[in-house]
Design an enzyme around this catalytic site. Structure first.
Site, short mmCIF file in Angstrom:
data_model
loop_
_atom_site.label_atom_id
_atom_site.label_comp_id
_atom_site.label_asym_id
_atom_site.label_seq_id
_atom_site.Cartn_x
_atom_site.Cartn_y
_atom_site.Cartn_z
N GLY A 76 -18.24 -6.51 7.02
CA GLY A 76 -18.95 -5.30 7.42
C GLY A 76 -19.24 -5.36 8.89
N CYS A 103 -16.40 -13.02 5.74
CA CYS A 103 -16.88 -12.60 7.06
C CYS A 103 -18.37 -12.23 6.99
CB CYS A 103 -16.01 -11.47 7.58
SG CYS A 103 -16.15 -11.26 9.35
N TYR A 104 -18.73 -10.95 7.14
CA TYR A 104 -20.16 -10.58 7.04
C TYR A 104 -20.74 -11.05 5.71
CZ TYR A 104 -24.35 -7.63 7.00
OH TYR A 104 -25.64 -7.16 6.95
N HIS A 195 -10.26 -13.28 7.11
CA HIS A 195 -10.02 -12.26 6.09
C HIS A 195 -8.80 -12.62 5.23
CE1 HIS A 195 -12.94 -9.21 7.38
NE2 HIS A 195 -12.80 -9.81 8.55
N GLU A 197 -7.75 -11.03 2.72
CA GLU A 197 -7.15 -9.84 2.12
C GLU A 197 -6.07 -9.22 2.98
OE1 GLU A 197 -10.13 -10.21 3.36
OE2 GLU A 197 -10.97 -8.41 4.26
N SER A 249 -0.72 19.87 -12.32
CA SER A 249 -0.22 20.43 -11.06
C SER A 249 1.27 20.16 -10.90
CB SER A 249 -0.96 19.80 -9.89
OG SER A 249 -0.60 18.42 -9.81
N GLY A 250 1.79 19.23 -11.69
CA GLY A 250 3.20 18.85 -11.52
C GLY A 250 3.33 17.57 -10.72
N GLY A 251 2.24 17.13 -10.11
CA GLY A 251 2.26 15.88 -9.35
C GLY A 251 2.11 14.69 -10.29
N VAL A 252 2.19 13.49 -9.67
CA VAL A 252 2.19 12.29 -10.50
C VAL A 252 0.86 12.09 -11.23
CG1 VAL A 252 1.73 10.82 -8.48
CG2 VAL A 252 2.59 9.79 -10.53
N ASP A 253 -0.26 12.33 -10.55
CA ASP A 253 -1.54 11.97 -11.16
C ASP A 253 -1.82 12.80 -12.41
OD1 ASP A 253 -1.57 10.53 -8.83
OD2 ASP A 253 -2.90 11.91 -7.80
N LYS A 406 -3.14 4.69 -6.07
CA LYS A 406 -1.93 5.51 -6.29
C LYS A 406 -0.78 4.70 -6.88
CE LYS A 406 -0.08 9.56 -5.60
NZ LYS A 406 -0.80 10.82 -5.83
#
Ligand code: XMP
Length: 550
Positions: A76, A103-104, A195, A197, A249-253, A406
């Protein structure tokens, strides 16, 4: 958000989170506002352990419902000794569970356990070499990928530890940090000044793996296949014999949500596809066709173009557009649901980044200079399927993807057998072209934008660049510029084209499209789309820009 709105949102989220609570093994990442917090969550999930990123000051119940096997404290921007700096929640000091401070997070742990943290004269930022001390006796270093005691690591800190808390010892050092890693392995408490990550710490993932599996005792198994089985059980428990409508909507989600729900509850589900007039060229017909071919749920298709466009007439503020669209969708779903009898649930494809980026900012602004990302991510924009819903909505939400990134939603889509053309489609925002048409929304301007966008996407496919970008689209700007066509002066529209590469849509870089391709796109747009005399290419990354322009 007013207090009532917040309460309404919390109740709705509460409903879906209650159902989301499960006995699955989990780790909690407490977010102290680092720009890398989401990255920690992604890494942990990649290691097949379920985790949630939770603001450091969240109510304890939000954490205990997960019954976590361990905690990771993010970095942070604050300093632990500043007044108002984000503090360590008390339960971390008394928990018997393992804790990894990054870190923080490490400085906080040190400070609250009686050690000392001081500002260092220089900020240490960038690559560093660290040396592990006595690694064979430290569970955190026990992963098979850690074969040498010298590791490359990414540092980004101003403060440093000057005295360790009792029971702790140095586990690694670097040229500038005698305490590059610290720990009390007997109690499962660790701190890393660097870090793990980020990809600039090549063995970082191995360190996280060791923390999860060797220190916390996780067993793993957070995979799309398991997720599907768990979600189906949760959906069935939440919905019972009730009926659900799902905005498609036709999208992936939304497609993944529809497929998952259909598996879970069969014909208790009705999908509703709303053509709001804000879709791309030929999109409504394409969505209906693909749905018919690939999915087997019931579908109600509604043309609400007039309804949406009249509600949006004269509106230019992006947040106002989102709210209007969110509300309209819900009212249409409610009207359709009434035709189906009693429907209590609305399913939608909310993803984790939508939740994080639509977060309400902390009620008390950070005193510590923590900036926009302290504890909670600052609200960037109201993704309409999260924050833009009306308070008096008559549905309880079903949001099975609420905690997925995603790429995880895509992996679930593939595991559910959805076709590649759906799974790998570029995302398209819920408010559609409304947020790509800067300024006022009129049918004529929408048609201009649709035509330019279609050319851009067609050329990307032709040059084999569609799948080399993560998202690409045209934007119609609210300015006119002077041009010359033939021998005449023109005063016409400007189209911006945007193509980005990203894994998670939380950060993104602009795509380095070849010059010839850009030239062809520009040439075609000014020649084929009437009223456009200029095309610009957006070369901003996210941050500081966002992917969409509004
Ligand atoms: P930004 O513009 O925030 O976009 O960098 C990140 C991703 O989210 C999509 N997006 C939205 N999706 N409703 C949605 O369902 C919205 O209001 C919305 N705004 C942005 C955007 O297209 C990108 O993929």
């Amino acid at each position: 958000m007013t207090a009532t709105q917040r309460e309404g949102a919390t109740q709705r989220e509460g409903a879906s989170q209650r159902e989301g609570a499960s006995q699955r093994e989990a780790v909690v990442i407490l977010d102290f506002g680092s720009q890398y917090s989401q990255l920690i969550a992604r890494r942990v999930r990649e290691l097949e352990v379920y985790c949630e990123l939770i603001p450091y000051n969240a109510p304890l119940e939000q954490i205990t419902r997960l019954n976590p096997l361990g905690y990771i404290l993010s970095g942070g921007p604050a300093s632990v000794y500043e007044t108002g700096a984000p503090h360590l929640p008390d339960f971390i000091l008394t928990t018997k569970k393992p804790v990894l401070g990054i870190c923080y997070g490490m400085q906080l742990l040190t400070y609250h356990l009686g050690g000392q943290v001081n500002p260092s004269s220089e900020r240490e930022y960038g690559p560093a070499e660290i040396e592990l001390l006595d690694p064979s006796h430290v569970p955190l270093f026990s992963d098979a990928e850690i074969t040498t005691s010298k590791l490359a690591a990414w540092m980004s800190h101003g403060d440093r530890i000057t005295r360790l808390p009792s029971g702790f010892r140095a586990l690694a050092q670097s040229k500038n940090s005698p305490y590059a890693a610290i720990g009390n392995p007997e109690r499962g408490l660790y701190g890393l000044q660097f870090h793990p990550e980020v990809t600039h710490t090549p063995q970082g993932k191995a360190l996280l793996r060791a923390f999860l599996y060797q220190v916390c005792g996780c067993h793993g198994g957070w995979t799309p296949g398991n997720f599907i089985a768990e979600s189906i059980a949760q959906i069935q428990a939440q919905v019972g014999q009730g009926k659900v409508v799902c905005g498609l909507s036709g999208g992936v989600d939304s497609s993944v949500v529809a497929a998952l729900l259909h598996r879970a509850i069969g014909d208790q589900l009705t999908c509703i596809f709303v053509n709001n007039g804000l879709m791309r060229q030929n999109e409504p017909a394409q969505v209906a066709q693909t749905f018919e071919k690939e999915m087997h749920a019931r579908l109600a298709a509604i043309d609400a173009t007039e309804d949406f466009l009249s509600a949006l007439a004269g509106v230019t503020d992006p947040e106002a557009k989102r709210k209007i669209i969110g509300e309209k969708f819900v009212r249409i779903f409610e009207a359709e649901a009434r035709k189906l009898g009693q429907v209590d649930f609305l399913a939608q494809g909310t993803l984790y980044p939508d939740v994080i980026e639509s977060a309400t900012p902390p009620l008390t602004p950070p005193a510590s200079g923590g900036g926009a990302r302290e504890g909670l991510a600052a609200k960037i924009k109201t993704h309409h399927n999260v924050g833009g819903l009306p308070d008096d909505m008559h549905f309880e939400l079903v949001e099975p993807l609420r905690y997925l990134f995603k790429d995880e939603a895509r992996a679930v889509g593939e595991a559910l057998g959805l076709p590649k053309e759906i799974v790998w489609r570029h995302p398209f925002p819920g408010p559609g072209l409304a947020v790509r048409l800067l300024g006022e929304i009129t049918w004529e301007r929408l048609e201009t934008l649709r035509a330019a966008d279609a050319i851009f996407i067609e050329e990307l496919w032709a040059a084999d660049w569609y799948h080399r970008t993560s998202q690409a689209f045209a934007v119609l700007l609210p300015v006119q510029t002077v041009g010359v066509m033939g021998d005449y002066r023109t005063y016409g529209n400007v189209i911006a084209i945007r193509a980005v590469t990203t894994d998670d849509f939380m950060t993104a870089d602009w795509a380095r499209l070849p010059e010839e391709l850009l030239a062809r796109i520009s040439n075609r747009i000014v020649n084929e789309v009437s009223g456009v005399n200029r095309v610009v290419y957006d070369i901003s990354s996210k941050p500081p820009a966002t992917i969409e322009w509004e």
